[in-house]
Write a protein that holds these residues in place. Structure first.
Motif, mmCIF file in Angstrom:
data_model
loop_
_atom_site.group_PDB
_atom_site.id
_atom_site.type_symbol
_atom_site.label_atom_id
_atom_site.label_comp_id
_atom_site.label_asym_id
_atom_site.label_seq_id
_atom_site.Cartn_x
_atom_site.Cartn_y
_atom_site.Cartn_z
ATOM 1 N N GLU B 27 -10.955 9.726 16.373
ATOM 2 C CA GLU B 27 -9.654 10.094 16.605
ATOM 3 C C GLU B 27 -8.410 9.279 16.492
ATOM 4 O OE1 GLU B 27 -11.324 10.696 21.151
ATOM 5 O OE2 GLU B 27 -9.260 9.382 22.278
ATOM 6 N N ILE B 28 -7.292 9.671 16.342
ATOM 7 C CA ILE B 28 -6.616 8.844 16.070
ATOM 8 C C ILE B 28 -5.423 9.266 17.424
ATOM 9 C CG2 ILE B 28 -4.003 8.761 14.183
ATOM 10 C CD1 ILE B 28 -6.681 9.919 12.462
ATOM 11 N N GLY B 29 -4.396 7.926 17.640
ATOM 12 C CA GLY B 29 -3.420 8.121 18.480
ATOM 13 C C GLY B 29 -2.591 9.131 18.118
ATOM 14 N N SER B 30 -1.505 8.849 19.472
ATOM 15 C CA SER B 30 0.176 9.504 18.525
ATOM 16 C C SER B 30 0.662 8.126 17.822
ATOM 17 C CB SER B 30 0.480 10.745 19.135
ATOM 18 O OG SER B 30 1.234 9.553 20.540
ATOM 19 N N GLY B 31 1.717 7.883 17.088
ATOM 20 C CA GLY B 31 2.109 6.511 16.971
ATOM 21 C C GLY B 31 1.032 5.800 16.101
ATOM 22 N N GLU B 32 -0.151 5.881 15.663
ATOM 23 C CA GLU B 32 -0.860 4.813 15.155
ATOM 24 C C GLU B 32 -1.495 4.935 14.132
ATOM 25 O OE1 GLU B 32 -4.191 4.716 17.845
ATOM 26 O OE2 GLU B 32 -6.135 5.283 16.343
ATOM 27 N N ILE B 33 -1.431 3.683 13.628
ATOM 28 C CA ILE B 33 -2.372 3.702 12.068
ATOM 29 C C ILE B 33 -3.387 3.077 12.227
ATOM 30 C CG2 ILE B 33 -1.314 1.724 10.912
ATOM 31 C CD1 ILE B 33 0.975 1.588 10.600
ATOM 32 N N HIS B 34 -4.030 4.464 11.818
ATOM 33 C CA HIS B 34 -5.854 4.517 11.688
ATOM 34 C C HIS B 34 -5.888 4.381 10.270
ATOM 35 C CE1 HIS B 34 -9.210 5.637 14.677
ATOM 36 N NE2 HIS B 34 -9.732 5.753 13.174
ATOM 37 N N CYS B 35 -6.940 3.558 10.801
ATOM 38 C CA CYS B 35 -7.747 2.934 9.045
ATOM 39 C C CYS B 35 -8.814 4.079 8.605
ATOM 40 C CB CYS B 35 -7.853 1.317 8.644
ATOM 41 S SG CYS B 35 -8.291 1.644 7.385
ATOM 42 N N LEU B 36 -8.767 4.738 7.680
ATOM 43 C CA LEU B 36 -10.481 5.237 7.413
ATOM 44 C C LEU B 36 -10.945 4.174 6.167
ATOM 45 C CD1 LEU B 36 -12.629 7.770 8.376
ATOM 46 C CD2 LEU B 36 -11.635 8.757 6.622
ATOM 47 N N ALA B 37 -11.637 3.702 6.114
ATOM 48 C CA ALA B 37 -12.898 2.916 5.382
ATOM 49 C C ALA B 37 -13.799 3.639 4.762
ATOM 50 C CB ALA B 37 -13.248 1.452 5.599
ATOM 51 N N GLY B 38 -14.105 3.346 4.000
ATOM 52 C CA GLY B 38 -15.964 3.783 3.442
ATOM 53 C C GLY B 38 -15.762 3.866 2.005
ATOM 54 N N GLU B 39 -17.710 3.753 1.053
ATOM 55 C CA GLU B 39 -17.500 3.459 0.135
ATOM 56 C C GLU B 39 -17.353 4.629 -0.902
ATOM 57 O OE1 GLU B 39 -20.605 0.042 -0.607
ATOM 58 O OE2 GLU B 39 -18.396 -0.668 -0.706
ATOM 59 N N ASN B 40 -17.348 4.572 -1.650
ATOM 60 C CA ASN B 40 -17.369 5.848 -2.886
ATOM 61 C C ASN B 40 -18.393 6.678 -2.032
ATOM 62 O OD1 ASN B 40 -15.020 5.404 -4.169
ATOM 63 N ND2 ASN B 40 -15.959 3.571 -5.390
ATOM 64 N N GLY B 41 -18.442 7.716 -2.056
ATOM 65 C CA GLY B 41 -19.011 8.516 -1.503
ATOM 66 C C GLY B 41 -19.703 8.299 -0.255
ATOM 67 N N SER B 42 -18.759 8.254 0.365
ATOM 68 C CA SER B 42 -18.975 7.585 2.303
ATOM 69 C C SER B 42 -18.929 9.202 2.970
ATOM 70 C CB SER B 42 -18.285 6.318 2.816
ATOM 71 O OG SER B 42 -17.089 6.952 2.615
ATOM 72 N N GLY B 43 -18.212 9.833 2.424
ATOM 73 C CA GLY B 43 -17.663 11.115 2.736
ATOM 74 C C GLY B 43 -16.203 11.415 3.568
ATOM 75 N N LYS B 44 -15.786 10.187 2.925
ATOM 76 C CA LYS B 44 -14.113 9.667 3.364
ATOM 77 C C LYS B 44 -12.611 11.325 3.356
ATOM 78 C CE LYS B 44 -13.125 6.390 0.784
ATOM 79 N NZ LYS B 44 -12.919 5.261 0.277
ATOM 80 N N SER B 194 2.336 9.515 13.112
ATOM 81 C CA SER B 194 0.428 8.913 13.575
ATOM 82 C C SER B 194 0.162 8.460 11.837
ATOM 83 C CB SER B 194 -0.462 9.808 13.825
ATOM 84 O OG SER B 194 -0.276 9.562 15.454
ATOM 85 N N ILE B 195 -1.261 7.425 11.363
ATOM 86 C CA ILE B 195 -0.715 7.067 9.865
ATOM 87 C C ILE B 195 -1.820 7.273 9.800
ATOM 88 C CG2 ILE B 195 -0.647 5.838 7.556
ATOM 89 C CD1 ILE B 195 2.461 7.104 8.566
ATOM 90 N N LEU B 196 -2.907 7.958 9.232
ATOM 91 C CA LEU B 196 -4.645 8.241 8.538
ATOM 92 C C LEU B 196 -4.544 7.261 6.730
ATOM 93 C CD1 LEU B 196 -7.539 8.058 9.454
ATOM 94 C CD2 LEU B 196 -7.475 10.261 8.591
ATOM 95 N N PHE B 197 -5.063 6.010 7.674
ATOM 96 C CA PHE B 197 -4.964 5.515 5.604
ATOM 97 C C PHE B 197 -6.308 5.314 5.127
ATOM 98 C CE2 PHE B 197 -4.309 1.381 3.950
ATOM 99 C CZ PHE B 197 -3.038 1.497 2.864
ATOM 100 N N VAL B 198 -6.570 5.829 4.745
ATOM 101 C CA VAL B 198 -7.972 5.593 3.310
ATOM 102 C C VAL B 198 -7.795 4.246 2.550
ATOM 103 C CG1 VAL B 198 -9.582 7.293 2.425
ATOM 104 C CG2 VAL B 198 -7.921 8.554 4.026
#
Lengths: 338, 497
Positions: B27-44, B194-198
């Protein structure tokens, strides 16, 4: 606006300079280069390789390679020739061009299908179809040198003007087929520069995945390209036999390597993405001068092949070196400013 | 939290028999910088592709701006304001900046002809949105990586992006460029995007994002406010493993130094460098980019020649004139850019593993002994626990950490006495990082002398038995890792208190 720095990175200025130097040299030694009849002779020899080179350049720009265009041209013109002879057609030559272009389209479409839709490698596909088409011509049609139908023969005698060399008393005719070359060049220029399809060809050659993501129809672009090469080859085949006044099935075979070399010499990047019509035609012109005019300064024909080879190696070598040195500049690690 | 711009729930997706996503929510709010983290192969990456409409999920719901979807196609996703900036930026290197910016727009508008005046206007509008100063007629291949990324960002803005997804945007950037990128991201946020930063880089997650979601093996493992996250929990969520803070205490340095460097100087790079290194030691050398650390390593490995000073190996003065002579003297070097310097990317893992020992693995006539090669390769895969499904897969299919292990294995196969590692875990995920650290400690305990060059301060603290701080080409201080802190190290290497 193109800055000077950007100019020196392009290869067109170099190849144009080479052409100027070579012509002046031949002129100085023989006094014959800039004579009317020599220039017309050069233009005449340039028509067929130049027509081929336009399609060839477009395919290389897209990141592919086509070695089958001479085979397509040969088979298309030969079948057309036999058809018209058998039906004793004596009308307008447009029909000959249309049939040959149509046959070329079919053969090009086969390439396009295998490459665009089945995603097979372009070199392997066109090498295969090249062999297939030549095999059909000599096998199924038992091709051998043949007469041309009256329509084509008449077309071959249409000349625009005659240039005479008063000193030697030689005359040369400018064939009307040069108009086809000019028309195709204008068409290709408009296509490559002012249509999304044309920009798409460059985009695919730059990065195919990016082109797909941007919304280019990559398959369609490839299909178009190989069909275009086929049509162009069909037309070139008729232009060739009309200028020769007889249909020799093997007259164009083997030309593909010289054409590809001329295209690369003209600054088209073998890895795709970069290439211009001016460069390509300059490349063809340089190769034509080398093979036609060296004889004017007493260099025997077989030596001209040595020169051609040397120019290809030096010319493509310089281009490759330029690319490599630009790359190196950009991958050098940046020194941190602390 | 503001109203969500994007909400996905219970997304599952499998490929063949492999379950890539098992009911993931985000879930990402508007105007939010959200980080999606996970190792290789985690499904990012799979999740990004579901959001951007490239993949159709097997189950789950997608909600964008209050509208519900079971799946999207790429065009719909773009129409809803979702833009992905891929790791390779998806730019055309051979075309000009102007065309790179304008082509996508023109295609979306279904244009058939190219109008350069219109294209220039579009491009100009795009770069002025973030105040990006660039020559519109330059070919993109002549730009830096950071500039290419800005082009991708400008292009996304053109298509009225509301959510920009950046897939590992910092992996090819220098520290300075990362800073500039973060400034741009903040600016976008100020405009309500909004930014989803992987990313899998901890420091970046902490620095830029407000909220985070961590995936592991295709499942949500944690999400919340970044403020409430700490280093240890982050590592735990990413890997599912507990990592204790470790220091390396050599069990007793064995005897005389194997390497002694006295007054080594290379003009323009470093000067008057002296140190000793004994078997069993791990010497950490830290310093900023440009401090001379890499040049020093390359000198020890025979790539560069010093102007003055001496090197002794086992007490004998030596001149290391070439890489070959360095190898003959038992020195191994793991360069910082393993992708271009270390590995044959398209070749199989086993072939990469045995390349340095082919002499030993071929018969007297020079034919390769296939069985011996396969056995040797398997031994190394076991010994370094390299995660690979089959030794015949190309090296490029491995994760960064496992690639690094392959390079290590190659060196270890030769009888080494000194191993120099330059940034051994740059771009490597956390789990593999700890594995590599553990491996280093084990190798040192077995009697290898190791130099680790790194600007990853926690790494230097965790691995080295002694730390030398380098600044502007000289050693400024020697420290005991158990008696110092990260901030002390950072002060010394930047010279700013």
């Amino acid at each position: 606006m193109i800055s000077m720095g950007r100019m020196t990175k392009r290869s067109e200025p170099y190849i144009l300079a080479a052409i100027v130097v070579l012509s002046l040299l031949i002129q100085a030694r023989s006094g014959q280069f800039f004579s009317g009849n020599n220039l017309v002779d050069l233009a005449r020899s340039l028509i067929v390789p130049a027509l081929f080179s336009i399609g060839c350049m477009m395919v290389i720009v897209s990141g592919g390679i086509d070695v089958s265009f001479t085979a397509i041209a040969s088979l298309a013109m030969y079948v057309t020739d036999r058809l018209l002879l058998a039906s004793q057609y004596s009308g307008n030559v447009i029909l000959a061009y249309a049939i040959s272009a149509g046959l070329g389209l079919l053969m090009g479409a086969l390439n396009g299908f295998l490459i665009g839709f089945l995603r097979l490698p372009t070199f392997v596909v066109t090498l295969g179809t090249s062999s297939l088409f030549t095999g059909l011509m000599f096998g199924a049609f038992s091709a051998s040198a043949s007469d041309v139908p009256p329509s084509i023969a008449r077309h071959g005698k249409e000349i625009l003007f005659t240039a005479t060399n008063p000193k030697l008393g030689l005359t040369s005719n400018m064939p009307s087929q040069i108009l086809i070359l000019i028309a195709v060049l204008l068409f290709a220029f408009f296509l490559l520069r002012y249509t999304m399809l044309g920009r798409g060809i460059y985009a695919v050659g730059g990065d195919e995945t990016a082109a797909e993501r941007a919304g280019f129809n990559v398959r369609g672009i490839k299909m178009f390209l190989y069909c275009f090469v086929g049509v162009l080859a069909g037309i070139t085949g008729i232009a060739r036999i009309s200028m020769m006044s007889y249909a020799d099935p093997s007259t164009m075979l083997g030309m593909e390597m010289t054409v590809i070399a001329a295209v690369v010499l003209g600054g088209t990047r073998v890895t795709g993405g970069v290439g211009t019509l001016v460069g390509t035609i300059s490349g063809v012109a340089l190769m034509t001068i080398l093979s036609n005019s060296l004889i004017l300064i007493g260099i025997p024909t077989y030596w001209s092949r040595v020169f051609t080879g040397a120019v290809i190696i030096v010319g493509t070598g310089v281009t490759a070196h330029q690319i490599r040195s630009t790359r190196r500049r950009h991958t050098q690690p940046q020194k941190a400013t602390v | 939290m503001t109203a969500p711009i994007l909400k996905v729930e219970g997304i599952t997706k499998s490929f063949g028999g492999v379950q890539a996503l098992r009911g993931v929510s985000l879930e990402i709010g508007s105007g939010e910088i959200h980080c999606l983290a996970g190792e290789n192969g985690s499904g990012k990456s799979t999740l990004i592709k579901v959001i951007s409409g490239v993949y159709e999920p097997d189950a789950g719901r997608i909600e964008i701006n209050g509208q519900h979807f079971s799946h999207l196609n790429p065009k719909e996703a773009i129409g809803l304001g979702i833009q992905v900036i891929y790791q390779d930026f998806s730019v055309f290197p051979n075309l000009t900046v102007m065309e790179n910016l304008a082509l996508n727009m023109e295609l979306m508008d279904n244009r058939k002809l190219m109008n350069y005046r219109r294209a220039r206007a579009i491009a100009f509008n795009a770069i002025s949105q973030i105040g990006f100063d660039v020559d519109l007629d330059e070919r993109v291949e002549n730009l830096t990586v950071a500039d290419r990324q800005l082009i991708a960002i400008c292009r996304a803005l053109l298509q009225e992006a509301k959510l920009i997804i950046m897939d590992e945007p910092t992996s090819a950037l220098t520290k300075k460029e990362v800073k500039a990128l973060f400034a741009v991201i903040k600016r976008l946020q100020a405009r309500g995007l909004s930014i989803l930063f992987v990313s899998h880089k901890l420091d970046e997650v902490f620095e830029i994002s407000e909220r985070y979601t961590i995936l592991r093996s295709g499942e949500n493992v944690a999400s919340g406010n970044t403020e409430e996250l700490d280093r240890k929990t982050f590592a735990f969520h990413m890997t599912g493993r507990e990592f204790a803070d470790e220091y390396y205490k050599p069990a007793g340095v064995k005897g005389k130094p194997v390497l002694s460097v006295r007054g080594l100087t290379l003009r323009g790079a470093y000067s008057d460098i002296s140190f000793d290194l004994a078997p069993g030691e791990i010497l950490g050398i830290t310093g900023l980019l440009g401090s001379g650390r890499t040049e020093l390593a390359e000198t020890l490995f025979g790539i560069l020649q010093p102007d003055s000073g001496g090197i002794e190996i086992d007490g004998r003065a030596v001149k290391i004139r070439s890489v070959k002579s360095a190898i003959r003297r038992g020195i191994g070097y793991l360069p910082s850019d393993r992708l271009t310097e270390g590995l044959f990317q398209p070749q199989a893992v086993d072939r990469n593993l045995v390349i340095t020992t082919l002499d030993r693995l071929s018969s007297r006539l020079g034919f390769l002994r296939r069985k011996a090669i396969a056995e040797t390769a398997m031994q190394w895969i076991d010994r370094l626990s390299i995660a690979v499904r089959s030794p015949t897969l190309p090296v490029r299919t491995l994760s960064g950490g496992n690639q690094q292990k392959v390079v290590l294995a190659r060196w270890l196969a030769n009888d080494l006495s000194i191993l120099i590692l330059n940034g051994p875990t740059v771009g490597v995920d956390i789990g593999s990082k700890y594995d590599i650290h553990a491996l280093m400690r084990k190798l040192a305990a077995d009697g290898l002398a190791i130099i680790i060059i790194s600007d990853d301060l926690p790494e230097v603290l965790a691995c080295a038995s002694r730390i030398l701080v380098m600044r502007d080409g000289v050693f400024v201080r020697e420290l005991d890792p158990s008696a110092t802190t990260e901030s002390k190290l950072s002060e010394l290497s930047t010279g700013i208190a």
